[in-house]
Design an enzyme around this catalytic site. Structure first.
Site, PDB file in Angstrom:
ATOM      1  N   ASP A  19      12.127  -0.183   3.338  1.00  0.00           N
ATOM      2  CA  ASP A  19      11.436   0.869   2.575  1.00  0.00           C
ATOM      3  C   ASP A  19      12.255   1.289   1.357  1.00  0.00           C
ATOM      4  OD1 ASP A  19       9.385   2.595   2.014  1.00  0.00           O
ATOM      5  OD2 ASP A  19       9.921   4.091   3.527  1.00  0.00           O
ATOM      6  N   GLY A  20      11.551   1.778   0.340  1.00  0.00           N
ATOM      7  CA  GLY A  20      12.208   2.354  -0.826  1.00  0.00           C
ATOM      8  C   GLY A  20      12.156   1.489  -2.077  1.00  0.00           C
ATOM      9  N   ARG A  23      10.586   3.552  -5.086  1.00  0.00           N
ATOM     10  CA  ARG A  23      11.475   4.597  -5.628  1.00  0.00           C
ATOM     11  C   ARG A  23      12.664   3.986  -6.351  1.00  0.00           C
ATOM     12  NH1 ARG A  23      12.038   7.407  -0.116  1.00  0.00           N
ATOM     13  NH2 ARG A  23      10.817   5.547   0.462  1.00  0.00           N
ATOM     14  N   HIS A  36       9.900  -4.481  -5.551  1.00  0.00           N
ATOM     15  CA  HIS A  36       9.565  -5.467  -4.510  1.00  0.00           C
ATOM     16  C   HIS A  36      10.276  -6.797  -4.785  1.00  0.00           C
ATOM     17  CE1 HIS A  36       6.783  -2.613  -2.980  1.00  0.00           C
ATOM     18  NE2 HIS A  36       5.861  -2.765  -3.914  1.00  0.00           N
ATOM     19  N   SER A  64       2.177  -3.410   5.851  1.00  0.00           N
ATOM     20  CA  SER A  64       1.473  -2.783   6.969  1.00  0.00           C
ATOM     21  C   SER A  64      -0.036  -2.800   6.735  1.00  0.00           C
ATOM     22  CB  SER A  64       1.933  -1.327   7.143  1.00  0.00           C
ATOM     23  OG  SER A  64       1.423  -0.524   6.092  1.00  0.00           O
ATOM     24  N   ARG A  70      -3.041   0.681  -0.885  1.00  0.00           N
ATOM     25  CA  ARG A  70      -2.342   0.917  -2.148  1.00  0.00           C
ATOM     26  C   ARG A  70      -3.199   0.426  -3.314  1.00  0.00           C
ATOM     27  NH1 ARG A  70       4.161   0.181  -1.329  1.00  0.00           N
ATOM     28  NH2 ARG A  70       4.276   1.538   0.511  1.00  0.00           N
ATOM     29  N   LEU A 130      18.137 -18.668  14.017  1.00  0.00           N
ATOM     30  CA  LEU A 130      17.575 -17.318  13.900  1.00  0.00           C
ATOM     31  C   LEU A 130      16.055 -17.396  13.896  1.00  0.00           C
ATOM     32  CD1 LEU A 130      17.779 -14.207  13.166  1.00  0.00           C
ATOM     33  CD2 LEU A 130      17.686 -14.927  10.771  1.00  0.00           C
ATOM     34  N   ARG A 187      15.697   1.697   9.393  1.00  0.00           N
ATOM     35  CA  ARG A 187      14.772   2.032   8.290  1.00  0.00           C
ATOM     36  C   ARG A 187      15.588   2.494   7.095  1.00  0.00           C
ATOM     37  NH1 ARG A 187       8.793   4.531   8.193  1.00  0.00           N
ATOM     38  NH2 ARG A 187       8.472   4.312   5.952  1.00  0.00           N
ATOM     39  N   SER A 195       5.979   4.646  11.143  1.00  0.00           N
ATOM     40  CA  SER A 195       4.904   4.060  10.324  1.00  0.00           C
ATOM     41  C   SER A 195       4.168   2.892  10.998  1.00  0.00           C
ATOM     42  CB  SER A 195       5.455   3.618   8.960  1.00  0.00           C
ATOM     43  OG  SER A 195       6.033   4.707   8.283  1.00  0.00           O
TER      44      SER A 195
HETATM   45  C1  IPE Z   1       6.134   0.986   5.924  1.00  0.00           C
HETATM   46  O1  IPE Z   1       6.497   1.474   4.687  1.00  0.00           O
HETATM   47  C2  IPE Z   1       5.581  -0.379   5.799  1.00  0.00           C
HETATM   48  C3  IPE Z   1       6.511  -1.400   5.314  1.00  0.00           C
HETATM   49  C4  IPE Z   1       7.791  -1.258   5.079  1.00  0.00           C
HETATM   50  C5  IPE Z   1       5.943  -2.695   5.098  1.00  0.00           C
HETATM   51  P1  IPE Z   1       5.554   2.508   3.888  1.00  0.00           P
HETATM   52  O2  IPE Z   1       6.317   2.928   2.708  1.00  0.00           O
HETATM   53  O3  IPE Z   1       4.233   1.904   3.676  1.00  0.00           O
HETATM   54  O4  IPE Z   1       5.444   3.681   4.954  1.00  0.00           O
HETATM   55  P2  IPE Z   1       4.854   5.159   4.821  1.00  0.00           P
HETATM   56  O5  IPE Z   1       3.400   5.023   4.602  1.00  0.00           O
HETATM   57  O6  IPE Z   1       5.557   5.828   3.709  1.00  0.00           O
HETATM   58  O7  IPE Z   1       5.165   5.793   6.121  1.00  0.00           O
HETATM   59  C1  IPE Z   2       8.599  -0.856   0.931  1.00  0.00           C
HETATM   60  O1  IPE Z   2       8.835  -0.120  -0.231  1.00  0.00           O
HETATM   61  C2  IPE Z   2       7.786  -2.102   0.681  1.00  0.00           C
HETATM   62  C3  IPE Z   2       6.409  -2.057   1.201  1.00  0.00           C
HETATM   63  C4  IPE Z   2       5.886  -1.087   1.878  1.00  0.00           C
HETATM   64  C5  IPE Z   2       5.579  -3.208   0.944  1.00  0.00           C
HETATM   65  P1  IPE Z   2       7.760   0.912  -0.762  1.00  0.00           P
HETATM   66  O2  IPE Z   2       6.844   0.171  -1.672  1.00  0.00           O
HETATM   67  O3  IPE Z   2       7.127   1.642   0.332  1.00  0.00           O
HETATM   68  O4  IPE Z   2       8.680   1.871  -1.631  1.00  0.00           O
HETATM   69  P2  IPE Z   2       8.595   3.468  -1.701  1.00  0.00           P
HETATM   70  O5  IPE Z   2       8.632   3.967  -0.289  1.00  0.00           O
HETATM   71  O6  IPE Z   2       7.328   3.795  -2.389  1.00  0.00           O
HETATM   72  O7  IPE Z   2       9.805   3.848  -2.478  1.00  0.00           O
HETATM   73 MG    MG Z   3       7.594   3.365   1.321  1.00  0.00          MG
END
Ligand code: IPE
Ligand code: IPE
Ligand code: MG
Length: 243
Positions: A19-20, A23, A36, A64, A70, A130, A187, A195
């Site tokens: 995640d992140g 941002r 990404h 997910s 999105r 792996l 995470r 999530s």
């Molecule tokens: C969870 O991340 C899904 C993946 C990392 C693929 P999200 O960024 O989509 O999760 P929420 O919606 O903020 O909880």
């Molecule tokens: C995780 O990063 C990647 C996916 C969910 C596909 P995010 O795209 O959720 O990044 P943030 O949470 O918006 O920063």
């Molecule tokens: Mg996210």
């Protein structure tokens, strides 16, 4: 860091909510896809890190069920990135002894993705260093609902009786039936939630949260989480003195 880790006490299975990315990109004045794209480097790092240290299963939450909601441009960008990344990385995964698996709802993925994934899974099918499990168009509620439907169908056609249904039966109808449960779930990016990820399988996992955004995550961060994991006491309902 590496020498502090006890190789005898590694988790067999590590699961990561990557995640992140968005941002991370925003902080750099770039659009979300840039994040990404950089996240792919981190994927390479943790895969290598797991192979080097001897973690046998790595599950990465890549997309997910909810991520379909999105903006269309981001969804398209992610699907494209997935196809090109698998195509580019398949040979090196294979050389490193990595076997690719995918869990998730294939029926929702674009055909080009499915073709690329199937090829990579076939190519790497004999590898044992792996097991890399990509959770793609995955959600735990989807998986649990599917398992329930499969079991119910077997009861309806007398392949199973109600009394046959125990935890083992249930586990064997999940998408993860071939893998042990993760002992460690990581995470990134400072969010503290699951999530819709592996709800059944994470029942006794140790949870590790870091503020590091996924595109900054490196082998060292993985090793740090493994070390942290090794310093925890896993009691499974018992008391310390019983362990
Ligand atoms: C969870 O991340 C899904 C993946 C990392 C693929 P999200 O960024 O989509 O999760 P929420 O919606 O903020 O909880
Ligand atoms: C995780 O990063 C990647 C996916 C969910 C596909 P995010 O795209 O959720 O990044 P943030 O949470 O918006 O920063
Ligand atoms: Mg996210």
């Amino acid at each position: 860091m590496l020498d502090l880790i006890d190789k005898q006490k590694l988790p067999k299975h590590v699961a990561i909510i990557m995640d992140g990315n968005g941002r991370w990109a925003k902080e750099r004045g770039k659009d979300r896809l840039f994040g990404h794209q950089h996240g792919v480097i981190s994927v390479r790092e943790v895969v290598e890190g797991c192979v080097e240290i001897g973690v046998q299963y790595l599950t990465l939450y890549a997309f997910s069920t909810e991520n379909w909601n999105r903006p269309q441009s981001e969804v398209n960008g992610l699907m494209e990135l997935l196809v090109t990344t698998i195509r580019k990385e398949a040979d090196s995964l294979n050389k490193n002894g990595v076997r690719l698996h995918v869990i998730g709802d294939f029926s929702t993925l674009p055909e080009s993705c499915i073709v690329e994934l199937n090829e990579a899974m076939e190519l790497t099918a004999a590898n044992t260093a792996l097991n890399l499990i990509l959770a793609l168009s995955y959600s735990s509620k989807w998986e649990i609902t599917e398992a329930t439907r499969k079991i119910a169908a077997k009861v309806a056609n007398h392949e199973l009786t109600v009394d046959d249904i125990d935890e083992e039966t249930f586990k064997n109808h999940l998408a993860t039936k071939d893998f042990p449960d993760p002992e460690l779930m990581i995470r990134t990016s400072g969010e503290h939630r699951i999530s819709n990820f592996l709800l059944f399988q994470l029942a006794y996992a140790e949870l590790y949260f870091t503020h590091t955004h996924w595109p900054d995550f490196r082998k060292e961060n993985l090793y740090e989480s493994l070390l942290n994991y090794q310093n925890r006491e896993r009691r499974f309902g018992k008391i310390s003195e019983q362990l």
